[in-house]
Design a protein around this motif. Structure first.
Motif, short mmCIF file in Angstrom:
data_model
loop_
_atom_site.label_atom_id
_atom_site.label_comp_id
_atom_site.label_asym_id
_atom_site.label_seq_id
_atom_site.Cartn_x
_atom_site.Cartn_y
_atom_site.Cartn_z
N ARG A 1 0.83 -1.20 0.00
CA ARG A 1 0.00 0.00 0.00
C ARG A 1 0.87 1.26 0.00
NH1 ARG A 1 -4.66 0.40 4.51
NH2 ARG A 1 -6.07 1.80 3.42
N TRP A 2 0.45 2.26 -0.73
CA TRP A 2 1.14 3.55 -0.86
C TRP A 2 2.50 3.43 -1.57
CZ3 TRP A 2 -1.75 7.66 -0.25
CH2 TRP A 2 -2.85 7.60 0.61
N TYR A 3 2.61 2.43 -2.42
CA TYR A 3 3.86 2.17 -3.15
C TYR A 3 3.47 1.63 -4.51
CZ TYR A 3 8.09 -0.69 -4.13
OH TYR A 3 9.18 -1.30 -4.68
N GLY A 4 4.16 2.05 -5.54
CA GLY A 4 3.84 1.59 -6.88
C GLY A 4 4.98 0.86 -7.54
N ARG A 5 4.66 0.15 -8.59
CA ARG A 5 5.66 -0.56 -9.40
C ARG A 5 5.40 -0.21 -10.86
NH1 ARG A 5 8.66 -4.66 -6.96
NH2 ARG A 5 10.06 -3.97 -8.62
N CYS A 6 6.40 -0.41 -11.66
CA CYS A 6 6.24 -0.25 -13.10
C CYS A 6 7.14 -1.26 -13.80
CB CYS A 6 6.54 1.18 -13.55
SG CYS A 6 8.20 1.76 -13.20
N ALA A 7 6.74 -1.60 -15.01
CA ALA A 7 7.49 -2.59 -15.78
C ALA A 7 7.35 -2.28 -17.26
CB ALA A 7 6.98 -4.00 -15.50
N VAL A 8 8.41 -2.51 -17.99
CA VAL A 8 8.37 -2.41 -19.44
C VAL A 8 7.82 -3.73 -19.96
CG1 VAL A 8 9.74 -2.19 -21.54
CG2 VAL A 8 10.30 -0.78 -19.53
N LEU A 9 6.80 -3.63 -20.81
CA LEU A 9 6.21 -4.82 -21.43
C LEU A 9 6.67 -4.90 -22.88
CD1 LEU A 9 2.55 -4.62 -20.06
CD2 LEU A 9 4.56 -5.74 -19.06
N HIS A 10 7.00 -6.11 -23.29
CA HIS A 10 7.56 -6.36 -24.62
C HIS A 10 6.58 -7.12 -25.50
CE1 HIS A 10 10.89 -5.79 -21.82
NE2 HIS A 10 11.59 -5.36 -22.87
N ASP A 11 6.79 -7.01 -26.82
CA ASP A 11 5.98 -7.79 -27.76
C ASP A 11 6.60 -9.17 -27.94
OD1 ASP A 11 8.15 -7.49 -29.53
OD2 ASP A 11 7.15 -5.97 -30.75
N ASP A 12 6.03 -9.97 -28.82
CA ASP A 12 6.50 -11.34 -29.03
C ASP A 12 7.92 -11.42 -29.59
OD1 ASP A 12 4.09 -12.26 -28.08
OD2 ASP A 12 3.21 -12.54 -30.08
N GLN A 13 8.41 -10.34 -30.17
CA GLN A 13 9.77 -10.31 -30.70
C GLN A 13 10.77 -9.75 -29.67
OE1 GLN A 13 7.07 -9.14 -32.79
NE2 GLN A 13 7.09 -11.30 -33.43
N GLY A 14 10.28 -9.44 -28.48
CA GLY A 14 11.15 -8.93 -27.42
C GLY A 14 11.40 -7.44 -27.47
N GLU A 15 10.62 -6.72 -28.29
CA GLU A 15 10.77 -5.27 -28.39
C GLU A 15 9.87 -4.59 -27.35
OE1 GLU A 15 12.97 -3.65 -30.36
OE2 GLU A 15 13.66 -5.68 -30.85
N PRO A 16 10.36 -3.54 -26.70
CA PRO A 16 9.52 -2.83 -25.72
C PRO A 16 8.35 -2.14 -26.41
CG PRO A 16 11.63 -1.71 -26.02
CD PRO A 16 11.70 -2.96 -26.83
N ARG A 17 7.15 -2.30 -25.84
CA ARG A 17 5.94 -1.74 -26.45
C ARG A 17 5.17 -0.82 -25.53
NH1 ARG A 17 7.53 -1.52 -30.89
NH2 ARG A 17 7.73 -3.40 -32.11
N GLU A 18 5.21 -1.09 -24.22
CA GLU A 18 4.45 -0.24 -23.30
C GLU A 18 5.10 -0.25 -21.92
OE1 GLU A 18 0.43 -1.89 -22.33
OE2 GLU A 18 1.06 -3.58 -23.58
N ILE A 19 4.69 0.70 -21.13
CA ILE A 19 5.11 0.76 -19.73
C ILE A 19 3.85 0.59 -18.90
CG2 ILE A 19 6.26 2.06 -17.90
CD1 ILE A 19 7.58 3.74 -20.16
N TYR A 20 3.89 -0.36 -18.00
CA TYR A 20 2.74 -0.67 -17.15
C TYR A 20 3.04 -0.19 -15.74
CZ TYR A 20 -1.05 -3.53 -15.24
OH TYR A 20 -2.18 -3.97 -14.61
#
Length: 147
Positions: free
Chosen positions: A121-140
């Motif tokens: 609680r009161w703490y966040g996380r983030c992660a780079v999400l990749h496509d099937d080819q391993g390329e970064p596509r979004e930040i979650y």
């Protein structure tokens, strides 16, 4: 009321802090957060108008105590060696992803298992999400905040 979980996804960009700041601005501008002093459970005469700036938002005592139940409750991204504290966010590193989920390249398919990463609680996380080819596509971005 209790805490609320929240999550957001933005297109990938190399500047993680820039993406975080832009997302926070968007959430504020779109009023996509809980505004306790304007909540509809209050009598009409006690409701305050939505704040025009984040400074006005955080000057409100009730907002300080209850939070916004959104990413607005997170003020900065910390480095990989820093200990998390209230109102901070930490990126999932490739080493952490490998240790927890068995892969260095997270994808959208991994999101349902993100509760396995350290988060409170009161703490966040983030992660780079990749496509099937391993390329970064979004930040979650995800977390839990509010009282």
């Amino acid at each position: 009321m209790g805490a609320s979980g929240w999550d957001y996804s933005v297109p990938y960009q190399e500047d993680l802090v820039g993406a975080f700041d832009a997302l926070r601005r968007k959430v504020f501008q779109e009023r996509d957060y809980y505004w306790v002093s304007g909540a509809d459970w209050r009598p009409e005469e006690e409701r305050l108008p939505w704040p025009g700036t984040e400074g006005e938002l955080w000057a409100d005592e009730f907002a300080q105590e209850a939070g916004t139940h959104s990413i607005l409750d997170i003020f900065r991204i910390i480095g990989p060696d820093e200990k998390p504290d209230d109102s901070t966010m930490k990126q999932v590193t490739e080493d952490e992803a490998l240790r927890v989920l068995g892969t260095r390249k997270l994808t959208r398919d991994h999101v349902p298992r993100f509760e396995e990463f350290d988060c409170r609680r009161w703490y966040g996380r983030c992660a780079v999400l990749h496509d099937d080819q391993g390329e970064p596509r979004e930040i979650y971005f995800w977390g839990s905040s509010g009282d």
